[in-house]
Design a protein around this motif. Structure first.
Motif, PDB file in Angstrom:
ATOM      1  N   UNK A  21       3.084  58.903  37.618  1.00  0.00           N
ATOM      2  CA  UNK A  21       3.778  59.453  36.458  1.00  0.00           C
ATOM      3  C   UNK A  21       3.017  59.219  35.170  1.00  0.00           C
ATOM      4  N   UNK A  22       1.693  59.075  35.251  1.00  0.00           N
ATOM      5  CA  UNK A  22       0.865  58.799  34.081  1.00  0.00           C
ATOM      6  C   UNK A  22       0.693  60.060  33.235  1.00  0.00           C
ATOM      7  N   UNK A  23       0.445  59.898  31.949  1.00  0.00           N
ATOM      8  CA  UNK A  23       0.176  61.069  31.110  1.00  0.00           C
ATOM      9  C   UNK A  23      -1.167  61.681  31.472  1.00  0.00           C
ATOM     10  N   UNK A  24      -1.334  62.989  31.275  1.00  0.00           N
ATOM     11  CA  UNK A  24      -2.602  63.640  31.628  1.00  0.00           C
ATOM     12  C   UNK A  24      -3.728  63.200  30.716  1.00  0.00           C
ATOM     13  N   UNK A  25      -4.951  63.178  31.285  1.00  0.00           N
ATOM     14  CA  UNK A  25      -6.118  62.773  30.505  1.00  0.00           C
ATOM     15  C   UNK A  25      -7.156  63.889  30.436  1.00  0.00           C
ATOM     16  N   UNK A  26      -6.920  65.005  31.121  1.00  0.00           N
ATOM     17  CA  UNK A  26      -7.863  66.128  31.056  1.00  0.00           C
ATOM     18  C   UNK A  26      -7.235  67.270  30.262  1.00  0.00           C
TER      19      UNK A  26
END
Length: 458
Positions: free
Chosen positions: A439-444
């Motif tokens: 459930x991590x925030x997107x990094x791309x």
């Protein structure tokens, strides 16, 4: 390509594959027997040439057979199962890659009766119809047409007799897997045979494929980088599936693009197939290089929704938890989870370290927090390590049982990375997958765009 009808009997189709295998075996025996006194390099050259002839034979025979047999050739084209010597594998795959996009097309007059029986006269149903197929694959071939209201469409028509051909191939597959049961017990399990037979049989059901594609096209409507061509209800039937026409770069053409473009396409492929599994509990199970096109607007269009799989949310949660435990290097927790899920027998002697190592060996590219470009040989080694009894990881797990739906999701992982490696793409797959694993925030950039799209759709 012969103009003769497809061979459809189990005996004739099994015999065709048997003759192909016998022919290659004879070639190698003759070469080895006749190469006494020759240098090792000369002997290797002769064997490489034999492998090249086998690849050409594979393309000719499997292309003629169509059906599930041709799908086997598509798989071999981008996941190497060790059929030929290592020196010949690149050239062997290049030959078989001809099966990914388009086999030689059958004459239109052989398929016209299928359209006209189910939809009506071609000249009346469509405003215009190009009788030269632009794609020919395992189940049918595809034509370009224009509807009376001016829409450009792709018309996929099943080969006459292909349903009988696929049924024959599946019966032969069941027989072969039962023969291999002592060597590959997990793959040859009765419930898995039932599962794969059901899934491949449903590929022949264009009504179901229509429903699958219509739903997925609606789900990805207005997506920033994924496109699913919408099907056309009034021009589809049991053996004809008409969809929006799309045109773009093939996988082979994408492989020639700059690295940044290849990486972007690879991430889109990863998000569409594996992201759908974890986000939507369903996925297109036919991930291979022939089933996507890179559009001029930089979206990727995904094709062919005959082999489509839904998973229970509980099963998806189990896979998500297994990934979390693997990332945490919690072998004890992973072993307990696998036993609870019925993968391990209660009296199994498989250790926590075995479970962790087996998972890492089979899908380690998902757990490396770094940029990783997967080579085709690495995907092949991982797949062979998961199912081949001679490989060390398999020995510890050979008597265990992976439930059929998890076998399909693991198969998807191999096919997706086989496709990604085929186009030479790389990425930090761990950071991308963290969106649906943790459930991590997107990094791309693509992840941010997709998150905004999902938020806008509620």
């Amino acid at each position: 390509m012969s103009d003769a009808p497809l061979p459809t009997s189990r005996v004739s189709r099994g015999a065709a594959l048997g003759r192909l295998a016998a022919k290659q075996t004879l070639r190698r025996v003759v070469i080895k027997a006749g190469s006494v006194g020759l240098s090792e390099s000369r002997r290797a050259t002769m064997l490489d040439a034999a492998d090249q002839r086998m690849a050409r034979d594979f393309v000719a025979v499997l292309g003629d057979m169509r059906g599930a047999a041709m799908k086997m050739g598509q798989l071999l084209s981008f996941i190497d199962l060790g059929i030929v010597d290592e020196r010949s594998r690149t050239a062997f795959s290049a030959q078989l890659s001809r099966l990914q996009g388009s086999a030689d097309a059958l004459p239109f007059e052989m398929l016209r009766p299928v359209i006209e029986t189910e939809l009506g006269p071609v000249g009346q149903v469509f405003a215009s119809f190009e009788t030269n197929a632009f794609a020919a694959a395992s189940i049918g071939q595809v034509y370009r047409a224009v509807t009376h209201d001016g829409r450009q469409v792709a018309v996929k028509v099943q080969y006459p007799g292909v349903r009988s051909a696929v049924r024959a191939d599946l019966k032969n597959l069941a027989l072969f897997l039962r023969m291999w049961k002592s060597r590959v017990p997990a793959v040859a399990a009765r419930d898995f045979l039932d599962e794969i037979t059901g899934e491949l049989s449903r590929e022949l059901d264009y009504r179901q494929e229509f429903a699958n594609q219509a739903r997925v096209a609606q789900r990805f409507a207005d997506h920033p980088f994924i496109h699913v061509p919408a099907p056309v209800a009034e021009l589809s039937s049991d053996s004809v599936l008409t969809t929006e026409y799309v045109d773009g770069l093939t996988a082979q053409q994408v492989a020639e693009l700059p690295a940044a473009d290849r990486d972007r396409v690879g991430e889109i492929v990863y998000r569409f197939y594996l992201g759908s599994l974890f986000s939507d509990c369903e996925f297109n199970g036919d991930a291979h290089p022939g089933n996507f096109l890179y559009l001029p607007d930089r979206r990727v269009a995904f094709l062919d929704f005959g082999l489509y799989k839904r998973m229970a949310p509980e099963a998806v949660d189990m896979e998500r938890r297994a990934a979390q435990l693997c990332i945490e290097a919690d072998g004890d927790g992973l072993r307990a989870l696998l036993e609870q899920a019925g993968v391990l027998r209660h009296d199994s002697n498989v250790t926590a370290a075995d479970c962790l190592q087996y998972t890492l060996d089979a899908a380690g590219w998902n757990f490396v927090d770094d940029y990783v470009r997967i080579e085709p040989a690495e995907v092949s080694a991982a797949m062979l390590g998961a199912v081949y009894p001679g490989a060390r990881p398999f020995e510890s797990m050979r008597n265990e049982r992976l439930p059929p739906e998890h076998l399909f999701s693991r198969r998807l992982d191999f096919l997706v990375f086989g496709t990604i490696s085929h186009i030479g793409a790389g990425g930090n797959w761990y950071r991308i997958a963290a969106e649906w694993i943790h459930g991590a925030p997107p990094v791309t950039d693509l992840g941010v765009a997709e998150a905004a799209w999902r938020a806008a759709r509620g």
